[in-house]
Design an enzyme around this catalytic site. Sequence first.
Site, PDB file in Angstrom:
ATOM      1  N   LYS A 117       0.810  -1.214   0.000  1.00 38.41           N
ATOM      2  CA  LYS A 117       0.000   0.000   0.000  1.00 38.41           C
ATOM      3  C   LYS A 117       0.842   1.262   0.000  1.00 38.41           C
ATOM      4  O   LYS A 117       0.464   2.271  -0.576  1.00 38.41           O
ATOM      5  CB  LYS A 117      -0.929   0.025   1.222  1.00 38.41           C
ATOM      6  CG  LYS A 117      -2.153  -0.850   1.073  1.00 38.41           C
ATOM      7  CD  LYS A 117      -3.221  -0.388   2.048  1.00 38.41           C
ATOM      8  CE  LYS A 117      -4.507  -1.149   1.876  1.00 38.41           C
ATOM      9  NZ  LYS A 117      -5.523  -0.726   2.848  1.00 38.41           N
ATOM     10  N   LYS A 201      -5.088  -8.904  -6.572  1.00 39.25           N
ATOM     11  CA  LYS A 201      -6.377  -9.261  -5.973  1.00 39.25           C
ATOM     12  C   LYS A 201      -7.442  -8.231  -6.354  1.00 39.25           C
ATOM     13  O   LYS A 201      -7.122  -7.061  -6.604  1.00 39.25           O
ATOM     14  CB  LYS A 201      -6.264  -9.420  -4.461  1.00 39.25           C
ATOM     15  CG  LYS A 201      -6.111  -8.141  -3.704  1.00 39.25           C
ATOM     16  CD  LYS A 201      -6.305  -8.324  -2.205  1.00 39.25           C
ATOM     17  CE  LYS A 201      -6.090  -6.966  -1.553  1.00 39.25           C
ATOM     18  NZ  LYS A 201      -6.421  -6.856  -0.175  1.00 39.25           N
ATOM     19  N   LYS A 204     -11.494  -2.872  -3.975  1.00 41.15           N
ATOM     20  CA  LYS A 204     -12.411  -1.750  -4.207  1.00 41.15           C
ATOM     21  C   LYS A 204     -11.680  -0.481  -4.572  1.00 41.15           C
ATOM     22  O   LYS A 204     -12.273   0.443  -5.109  1.00 41.15           O
ATOM     23  CB  LYS A 204     -13.347  -1.551  -3.002  1.00 41.15           C
ATOM     24  CG  LYS A 204     -12.669  -1.498  -1.641  1.00 41.15           C
ATOM     25  CD  LYS A 204     -13.672  -1.063  -0.579  1.00 41.15           C
ATOM     26  CE  LYS A 204     -14.160  -2.164   0.321  1.00 41.15           C
ATOM     27  NZ  LYS A 204     -13.274  -2.422   1.469  1.00 41.15           N
TER      28      LYS A 204
HETATM   29  P1  AMP Z   1     -11.071  -4.775   2.713  1.00 41.21           P
HETATM   30  O1  AMP Z   1     -11.939  -4.432   1.557  1.00 41.21           O
HETATM   31  O2  AMP Z   1      -9.619  -4.700   2.391  1.00 41.21           O
HETATM   32  O3  AMP Z   1     -11.431  -4.059   3.974  1.00 41.21           O
HETATM   33  O4  AMP Z   1     -11.325  -6.330   3.005  1.00 41.21           O
HETATM   34  C1  AMP Z   1     -12.393  -6.796   3.792  1.00 41.21           C
HETATM   35  C2  AMP Z   1     -12.479  -8.307   3.806  1.00 41.21           C
HETATM   36  O5  AMP Z   1     -12.680  -8.819   2.471  1.00 41.21           O
HETATM   37  C3  AMP Z   1     -11.218  -9.000   4.322  1.00 41.21           C
HETATM   38  O6  AMP Z   1     -11.592 -10.150   5.053  1.00 41.21           O
HETATM   39  C4  AMP Z   1     -10.485  -9.383   3.073  1.00 41.21           C
HETATM   40  O7  AMP Z   1      -9.630 -10.482   3.253  1.00 41.21           O
HETATM   41  C5  AMP Z   1     -11.647  -9.731   2.159  1.00 41.21           C
HETATM   42  N1  AMP Z   1     -11.264  -9.509   0.753  1.00 41.21           N
HETATM   43  C6  AMP Z   1     -10.937  -8.326   0.165  1.00 41.21           C
HETATM   44  N2  AMP Z   1     -10.619  -8.486  -1.123  1.00 41.21           N
HETATM   45  C7  AMP Z   1     -10.745  -9.821  -1.366  1.00 41.21           C
HETATM   46  C8  AMP Z   1     -10.547 -10.630  -2.526  1.00 41.21           C
HETATM   47  N3  AMP Z   1     -10.169 -10.094  -3.685  1.00 41.21           N
HETATM   48  N4  AMP Z   1     -10.780 -11.966  -2.434  1.00 41.21           N
HETATM   49  C9  AMP Z   1     -11.181 -12.516  -1.255  1.00 41.21           C
HETATM   50  N5  AMP Z   1     -11.369 -11.808  -0.123  1.00 41.21           N
HETATM   51  C10 AMP Z   1     -11.155 -10.479  -0.164  1.00 41.21           C
END
Ligand code: AMP
Length: 338
Positions: A117, A201, A204
Amino acid sequence: MSGYRGPMRVLSGIQPSGGMQLGNYLGAIRKFVELQHQYECYYCVVDMHAITVWQDPEKLREQTFHIAASYLAAGVDPNIATVFHQSAVGAHAELAWIFNCVARLGWIDRMTQFKDKAGKDKERASVGLYTYPVLQAADILVYKATHVPVGEDQKQHLELSRDIAGKFNHDFDADDFFPLPEPLIKGPGARIMSLRDGAAKMSKSDPSENACIFLSDDSDVIARKIKKAKTDSEPLPSEPKGLEGRLEAANLVGIYAALSGKPDADVLKEFGGQGFGAFKPALAELVVEKLAPISAELRRLEADPGYLQQVLRNGAERAAAVADPVVAEVKEIVGFLP
Ligand code: AMP
Ligand code: TRP
């Protein structure tokens, strides 16, 4: 979990740094829904984590509602699970400070998400981005949570949470005061990749709008993004072994498998030998079929901010009732005066 004998509890969080996307749904929220019937569950919208990179204040408020509404739209029941926003429960920040003094620089230096990041210019990253995983450990341990449903990218952060819990217990001779929280990662959908790059990955905050499917996308947008998804020119193989080295193809098959509840092998039995011209429309149809009811409910909930506010307020009260006494005990253990 060593000798910890407290109740089984689940905590997880998602950042309101953008819209809810398919990876969040498959990697995290879908598990939240299943777990709420088995454990005492705490699901927060981690707004304090979101501001480790710049967030427009007005958008942050909107996205906090959006993530909370997405939990409910996907099936989290706020009368069963506790749904709240992190900044409303001050105990998270208080414990995070104490954990900043428990965690070692060497541990945090190893965190790969910070390196990703912060990019090349890490001198300009916020200090909060650096200690981000320490706050995450506080989120979990302030409820003495024993289980944490997350996607695969959070594995390292969970290991750090266990290290912090273990060092606190050891340093203060407080045997099993904190549990060593277990990540719940397994299952299809733990790692959904970008539609534009099978090695990145799905996120958002991806600058390419075609990389990511949002829960709020309508069926035309979903179909267009899948149609434009990067692939190779070979037909699909008839067995999973044939997906090796074909990252984009493997990702699309993985999404189909995760949404249909079938193993990759069954999906390939059905589509093996066919090209993406046939597979992509079938995938788009499945994604729309599974997401449409959730996005309709999401729109309905977002039109009622009063209700969402009440859910979050109630949740914060219930969360604080558990977290405050834990912090009070920690302060005593550390040697702070009452
Ligand atoms: P975040 O959007 O980074 O706050 O992620 C929130 C949750 O979604 C966490 O448990 C991440 O591990 C999961 N997550 C985010 N992106 C992915 C992805 N591309 N595939 C699977 N899990 C994800
Ligand atoms: N770091 C997590 C992510 O980006 C979000 C998060 C913050 C979290 N606090 C948490 C996840 C506590 C699980 C438990 O995905």
